[in-house]
Design a protein around this motif. Structure first.
Motif, PDB file in Angstrom:
ATOM      1  N   THR A 178      -0.800  16.846  -6.314  1.00  0.00           N
ATOM      2  CA  THR A 178      -1.724  16.019  -7.352  1.00  0.00           C
ATOM      3  C   THR A 178      -1.820  16.809  -8.593  1.00  0.00           C
ATOM      4  O   THR A 178      -1.690  16.452  -9.897  1.00  0.00           O
ATOM      5  CB  THR A 178      -3.041  15.500  -6.918  1.00  0.00           C
ATOM      6  N   TRP A 215       1.370  16.516 -10.571  1.00  0.00           N
ATOM      7  CA  TRP A 215       1.380  15.176 -11.215  1.00  0.00           C
ATOM      8  C   TRP A 215       0.422  15.432 -12.346  1.00  0.00           C
ATOM      9  O   TRP A 215       0.882  14.790 -13.538  1.00  0.00           O
ATOM     10  CB  TRP A 215       0.945  14.144 -10.388  1.00  0.00           C
ATOM     11  N   ALA A 216      -0.675  16.243 -12.286  1.00  0.00           N
ATOM     12  CA  ALA A 216      -1.307  16.349 -13.516  1.00  0.00           C
ATOM     13  C   ALA A 216      -0.566  17.149 -14.485  1.00  0.00           C
ATOM     14  O   ALA A 216      -0.794  16.985 -15.584  1.00  0.00           O
ATOM     15  CB  ALA A 216      -2.709  16.871 -12.969  1.00  0.00           C
ATOM     16  N   GLU A 221       2.011  15.214 -16.304  1.00  0.00           N
ATOM     17  CA  GLU A 221       1.149  14.173 -17.380  1.00  0.00           C
ATOM     18  C   GLU A 221       1.092  15.105 -18.373  1.00  0.00           C
ATOM     19  O   GLU A 221       1.249  14.419 -19.650  1.00  0.00           O
ATOM     20  CB  GLU A 221       0.179  13.644 -16.653  1.00  0.00           C
ATOM     21  N   ARG A 233      -7.520  18.829 -10.693  1.00  0.00           N
ATOM     22  CA  ARG A 233      -7.898  18.196 -12.146  1.00  0.00           C
ATOM     23  C   ARG A 233      -7.305  19.552 -13.002  1.00  0.00           C
ATOM     24  O   ARG A 233      -7.784  20.779 -12.484  1.00  0.00           O
ATOM     25  CB  ARG A 233      -9.428  18.170 -12.413  1.00  0.00           C
ATOM     26  N   SER A 262      -6.062  16.173 -17.178  1.00  0.00           N
ATOM     27  CA  SER A 262      -5.346  15.428 -16.448  1.00  0.00           C
ATOM     28  C   SER A 262      -6.007  15.541 -15.037  1.00  0.00           C
ATOM     29  O   SER A 262      -5.849  16.678 -14.511  1.00  0.00           O
ATOM     30  CB  SER A 262      -4.152  15.553 -16.434  1.00  0.00           C
ATOM     31  N   GLU A 263      -6.796  14.444 -14.431  1.00  0.00           N
ATOM     32  CA  GLU A 263      -7.110  14.465 -13.163  1.00  0.00           C
ATOM     33  C   GLU A 263      -6.497  13.379 -12.104  1.00  0.00           C
ATOM     34  O   GLU A 263      -6.178  12.327 -12.569  1.00  0.00           O
ATOM     35  CB  GLU A 263      -8.578  14.373 -13.097  1.00  0.00           C
ATOM     36  N   VAL A 264      -5.893  13.845 -11.009  1.00  0.00           N
ATOM     37  CA  VAL A 264      -5.039  12.878 -10.290  1.00  0.00           C
ATOM     38  C   VAL A 264      -5.732  13.135  -8.808  1.00  0.00           C
ATOM     39  O   VAL A 264      -5.808  13.945  -8.232  1.00  0.00           O
ATOM     40  CB  VAL A 264      -3.680  13.389 -10.120  1.00  0.00           C
ATOM     41  N   GLY A 285      -1.546  10.275  -5.015  1.00  0.00           N
ATOM     42  CA  GLY A 285      -0.109  10.057  -5.595  1.00  0.00           C
ATOM     43  C   GLY A 285       0.927   9.461  -4.646  1.00  0.00           C
ATOM     44  O   GLY A 285       0.442   9.024  -3.415  1.00  0.00           O
TER      45      GLY A 285
END
Length: 438
Positions: free
Chosen positions: A256, A259-260, A263, A362, A375-377, A380
Motif C-alpha cells: 500500500t 500504491w501511495a 499515486e 500513508r 496519499s493514504e492507501v 489494494g
C-alpha cells in the motif's frame, strides 16, 4: 470441493509457477539446483530442468524459486508468512507418491489451513524466531496426508519436524542474504524428511507444543489453538480464502505504500522538487521494514525488497515496482539514495490499529515550494476486499513466462493448471516449464 475453492487453489498454484519462472537463473536457484543434481535418481522433478531427484531436494529447489522474488502470496496474522511456500513440498510428494491432482489440491488447502491458523494464534518474530517455523508443521502434515500416514505417524512427524528444525529470525534482520528466500524452502525440505522418518517408525519428542521444554515455553509463549475450530469443506471458513496475492515483487506489508507512492508520482512534476518524505505506518512495518541503517542503504536485493524507504523512493521515481527495481544499478541509484536521505518513517496509532486486517500506509511528500501532498492507501489489489482476478493471475504468469517459455509452452501450462484436479501425473507440467532446458 466446491468449484470456487478449486479455482482459488488453481490460482495460487499458477501464481507460484509465475514466481518460479521469474526466478530462473538467479544465483540461489543455481546453487539449489546444483546441489539437487548431486543427488540424482529420485522421483521428483525440478522446474527449469530435466533433472529428477529426491522429494526433499525438489521441494527445496522449487521452494527457493517460489520465494526468491518475494512475489508469492502471503498472509498476516499475529505472525506474517507465505502459505504458498507449502506448494512445492506438496507437489514434490504428490509426484513421488503418484497422488492425483485432486489429492494435491486437498493437501494444499490443508497446508494453508494449518499455517494460517498458527499465524493467527501466536507471534514468532517478536521472540526472535522466523515465521517459517510454522511451515515445519503445515508442510509435514500435508506431506504425511499425501503419503497416507496413520494418525500416530502424523503425530510423530510433527514432533520430529518442529523440534528438530527451528529457524532464527536473524534471517530477516540487518543486511539480508540469499537465505531469506531459502528459509521456508528449507523448512519444507525438513518437513518431508520428518514425514519419511515417521513412515519408517521414527518417533519424536512429545508433547511438542505444551511440554515443559516444548514449543510454547521455549518459543512462542502460551497460546490457544483448537483444531476443532479449523475450517472445513463442509463447514466453510477455510483460511486459504483469506490469503493475499501480490501485484508487486516485494514485501506484502509495504504494497500500500508503493500504491501511495505511485499515486503521488502522478501529482509531482519532478522528484527533484521533493523537499522531504514522511511515511506513516504500523508499528510492525516500522519494526520490520525500517529497523536500521541497512534499510536506508540496502546492498542486496533481499534487503531492498524489505525496505520501506527504498520502495517508496523507487515508486516515486519510476511510478512502478518491478523485478528491475532491485537491480544493483537501481539499488545504488544516487536519486533513490537522495530520496531515502529525505525520508522519515513514523508509527501511526490509527494505522497500527488497522493492522493486521488492513496493511495500510500513508505517504506525505513536502515539495520545495512548501506544498504538501498526502496519499493514504488502506487496501489494494490482491487483498481480501479486492482479490486478483483470473485474468490478472494469467497476465502475471505470461509476464514472468515470456522470457523463458514459448507461447505454446505457456498455453500447455495454463491448460494443465485449469485441469489440475483431473491430473494423474505431473511430468507434462515440468516438461512445459523446462523452457530451454527441455
Amino acid at each position: 470441493m466446491p468449484d470456487d475453492l478449486k479455482t482459488i487453489v488453481r490460482n495460487r498454484f499458477l501464481d507460484s509457477l509465475a514466481c518460479i519462472l521469474g526466478a530462473y537463473g538467479a544465483a540461489p536457484v543455481k546453487a539449489s539446483v546444483a546441489y539437487a543434481s548431486s543427488i540424482p535418481g529420485g522421483a521428483a522433478s525440478i522446474f527449469g530442468t530435466t533433472l529428477k531427484t529426491t522429494p526433499e531436494c525438489a521441494a527445496f529447489a522449487n521452494g527457493v524459486m517460489v520465494r526468491f522474488l518475494d512475489y508469492n502470496d502471503g498472509y498476516m496474522g499475529l505472525e506474517p508468512g507465505h502459505p504458498s511456500d507449502n506448494i512445492p513440498a506438496c507437489l514434490a510428494i504428490a509426484q513421488a507418491e503418484n497422488a492425483g491432482g485432486d489429492e494435491l489440491i486437498a493437501a494444499i488447502v490443508l497446508a494453508y489451513e494449518i499455517q494460517m491458523r498458527f499465524q493467527d494464534a501466536a507471534s514468532l518474530n517478536k521472540q526472535g524466531w522466523d515465521h517459517v517455523n510454522y511451515v515445519n508443521i503445515s508442510a509435514v502434515v500435508a506431506a504425511a496426508k499425501l503419503m497416507k500416514l496413520s494418525e500416530a505417524q502424523i503425530e510423530q512427524a510433527i514432533n520430529i519436524s518442529l523440534s528438530g528444525h527451528l529457524a532464527m529470525r536473524q534471517v530477516r534482520s540487518g543486511t539480508l542474504s540469499d537465505w531469506k528466500g531459502c528459509s521456508a524452502a528449507n523448512a519444507a525440505r525438513n518437513a518431508l524428511f520428518s514425514a519419511q522418518l515417521a513412515r519408517h517408525g521414527m518417533t519424536g519428542p512429545a508433547p511438542i507444543f505444551e511440554g515443559r521444554m516444548g514449543f510454547q515455553n521455549q518459543v512462542t509463549g502460551e497460546f490457544f489453538l483448537d483444531p476443532a475450530d479449523f475450517g472445513s469443506v463442509a463447514g466453510g471458513d477455510l483460511a486459504i480464502r483469506r490469503s493475499l496475492t501480490k501485484t508487486f515483487p516485494t514485501n506484502g506489508e509495504l504494497h500500500t505504500a508503493v500504491w501511495a507512492g505511485i499515486e503521488l508520482r502522478n501529482r509531482i512534476g519532478e522528484v527533484s522538487d521533493i523537499q522531504s518524505i514522511r511515511i506513516e505506518t504500523s508499528a510492525f512495518n516500522k519494526r520490520v521494514l525500517a529497523d536500521g541503517a541497512d534499510k536506508w542503504r540496502p546492498r542486496t536485493r533481499e534487503t531492498a525488497d524489505h525496505s520501506l524507504p527504498y520502495n517508496v523512493a523507487r515508486a516515486l521515481i519510476d511510478g512502478d515496482i518491478s523485478i528491475e527495481s532491485y537491480s544493483p544499478e537501481n539499488i545504488t541509484d544516487p536519486v533513490a539514495i537522495a530520496l531515502m536521505d529525505k525520508t522519515t518513517v513514523v508509527v501511526d496509532p490509527e494505522l497500527t490499529a488497522l493492522f493486521p486486517k488492513h496493511l495500510a500506509n500513508r505517504v506525505k511528500v513536502t515539495l520545495k515550494s512548501g506544498e504538501s501532498l498526502i496519499s493514504e492507501v488502506i487496501s489494494g489489489p490482491g487483498s481480501v476486499e479486492t482479490p486478483m482476478t483470473q485474468v490478472q493471475f494469467e497476465a502475471k504468469f505470461h509476464k514472468m513466462a515470456t522470457p523463458h517459455l514459448s507461447e505454446g509452452a505457456q498455453e500447455s501450462v495454463l491448460d494443465f493448471v485449469s485441469k489440475l484436479d483431473q491430473q494423474s501425473g505431473y511430468d507434462s507440467l515440468f516438461a512445459a516449464m523446462a523452457g530451454a532446458a527441455g
